[in-house]
Design a protein around this motif. Structure first.
Motif, PDB file in Angstrom:
ATOM      1  N   UNK A 195       0.851  -1.189   0.000  1.00 38.12           N
ATOM      2  CA  UNK A 195       0.000   0.000   0.000  1.00 38.12           C
ATOM      3  C   UNK A 195       0.885   1.238   0.000  1.00 38.12           C
ATOM      4  N   UNK A 196       0.478   2.248  -0.785  1.00 39.34           N
ATOM      5  CA  UNK A 196       1.240   3.492  -0.883  1.00 39.34           C
ATOM      6  C   UNK A 196       0.289   4.684  -0.825  1.00 39.34           C
ATOM      7  N   UNK A 201      -2.860   9.068  -3.583  1.00 37.16           N
ATOM      8  CA  UNK A 201      -3.063  10.493  -3.859  1.00 37.16           C
ATOM      9  C   UNK A 201      -2.892  10.804  -5.351  1.00 37.16           C
ATOM     10  N   UNK A 202      -1.941  10.147  -6.005  1.00 40.88           N
ATOM     11  CA  UNK A 202      -1.774  10.341  -7.446  1.00 40.88           C
ATOM     12  C   UNK A 202      -3.006   9.847  -8.204  1.00 40.88           C
ATOM     13  N   UNK A 235      -0.850  -0.362  -7.381  1.00 38.17           N
ATOM     14  CA  UNK A 235      -2.127  -0.817  -6.842  1.00 38.17           C
ATOM     15  C   UNK A 235      -2.876   0.294  -6.138  1.00 38.17           C
ATOM     16  N   UNK A 236      -2.164   1.104  -5.378  1.00 40.35           N
ATOM     17  CA  UNK A 236      -2.792   2.214  -4.670  1.00 40.35           C
ATOM     18  C   UNK A 236      -3.246   3.299  -5.633  1.00 40.35           C
ATOM     19  N   UNK A 273     -13.328   9.165   2.569  1.00 37.31           N
ATOM     20  CA  UNK A 273     -13.275  10.496   3.173  1.00 37.31           C
ATOM     21  C   UNK A 273     -12.165  11.330   2.525  1.00 37.31           C
ATOM     22  N   UNK A 274     -11.029  10.719   2.281  1.00 39.58           N
ATOM     23  CA  UNK A 274      -9.926  11.433   1.629  1.00 39.58           C
ATOM     24  C   UNK A 274     -10.317  11.873   0.217  1.00 39.58           C
ATOM     25  N   UNK A 275     -11.057  11.012  -0.483  1.00 36.97           N
ATOM     26  CA  UNK A 275     -11.471  11.360  -1.843  1.00 36.97           C
ATOM     27  C   UNK A 275     -12.481  12.499  -1.840  1.00 36.97           C
ATOM     28  N   UNK A 276     -13.425  12.470  -0.910  1.00 39.16           N
ATOM     29  CA  UNK A 276     -14.427  13.529  -0.824  1.00 39.16           C
ATOM     30  C   UNK A 276     -13.776  14.850  -0.447  1.00 39.16           C
TER      31      UNK A 276
END
Length: 306
Positions: A195-196, A201-202, A235-236, A273-276
């Motif tokens: 996981x990264x 974020x990219x 994958x991330x 939540x991070x995406x929103x």
């Protein structure tokens, strides 16, 4: 089983079975979680799975029995007893009105919650189980209009108005992620066990571009081959791209000032939540076990039908 048990609630989905022993006031006395979703039951022997998971919670013959309520995919065509779909808009009362009564081979009465359906403007959709999570969160939500996200294999976004589910939409985000990494050429350049945060974020950033999801998917492979995307981030990146694309579509027409209420496992709700947050929208996470409280709310209304 103790005399304080009022309701046995089983949230029985595709991959997992979550069982709850609940008191008269709706508090959870004991809970169990098993990888015994309907896809894992060999030969459709749901009776055996039921007895294995909660058999020791059942009363002896002739004793007073708690009300047993089942929700989720167990009521689907592939489940134990098929319950109907109730067309939206739906409130807890109409959901209870369409629950079906069944009996086990050992003669225990079971109430099976129905699902929800939607058919409008050429769009068809269904849900089973998520509606119970939504109704289980009503006290936390309060009156008014709310947008809810339930991330997962088939993520659901639903509009709730004064306790009534008015509309919803399904995004096959989790299943698409699994298909792409296991059964497409992208999977050959993915480090599955890594996981990264940087890769995620990219992926979120790519999802916000105007090019769209399909234009960015091949970046997972090409970026790794050209070494512009580290293989440990692939994958991330894919996860961020898919979740970010889902969120971008779901909040596209969201009115200013509204928040997104997210229900589910923290591993998924934290990512959502991070995406929103990338869109400058407030989030509220409502916890993982609202489905149990939704089943209890259903049970309260079913008592009059016993």
């Amino acid at each position: 089983m103790t005399s304080e048990t009022a309701v046995l609630a089983l949230d029985w989905g595709t991959t997992r079975l979550r069982a709850f022993r609940m008191a008269e006031d709706g508090s959870i006395i004991e809970r169990r979680d098993a990888p015994a979703g309907i896809r894992a039951i060999e030969d459709g022997d749901f009776e055996d799975a039921f007895q294995t998971i909660v058999g020791d919670w059942l009363p002896p013959a002739g004793a007073a029995a708690p009300l047993i309520v089942l929700g989720g995919m167990i009521g689907s065509r592939q489940g134990w007893f098929e319950a109907p779909y109730v067309p939206c808009p739906v409130d807890p009362e109409s959901l209870a009105d369409h629950a079906i009564l069944a009996r086990t081979e050992s003669d225990h009465a079971l109430w099976i919650a129905p699902g929800l359906s939607l058919s409008q403007d050429g769009r068809a959709d269904v849900m089973r189980g998520e509606e119970l999570q939504i109704f289980g969160a009503l006290e936390q939500l309060g009156p008014g209009r709310h947008l809810l996200c339930l991330p997962g294999t088939h993520s659901k976004w639903a509009w709730l108005e004064d306790g009534i589910i008015k509309d919803f939409r399904t995004y096959m985000t989790g299943e698409l992620f699994d298909v792409l990494r296991r059964h497409s050429i992208l999977g050959t350049t993915i480090e599955h066990a890594v996981w990264s945060d940087a890769g995620f974020e990219k992926g979120l950033a790519a999802a916000r571009s105007e090019a769209g999801l399909l234009a960015h998917l091949f970046t997972v492979r090409a970026g790794a081959l050209l070494e512009s995307l580290p293989i440990e981030e692939t994958g991330s990146f894919l996860s961020g791209l898919l979740i970010g694309s889902e969120v971008a579509s779901a909040v596209r027409d969201l009115a200013p000032g509204l928040e997104v209420c997210i229900i589910g496992n923290p591993d998924l709700t934290d990512l959502c939540t991070r995406a929103v947050a990338q869109h400058g929208i407030r989030c509220r996470q409502l916890g993982e076990y609202t489905g149990a409280h939704g089943l209890f709310r259903l049970a309260e209304r079913l008592r009059t039908r016993r």
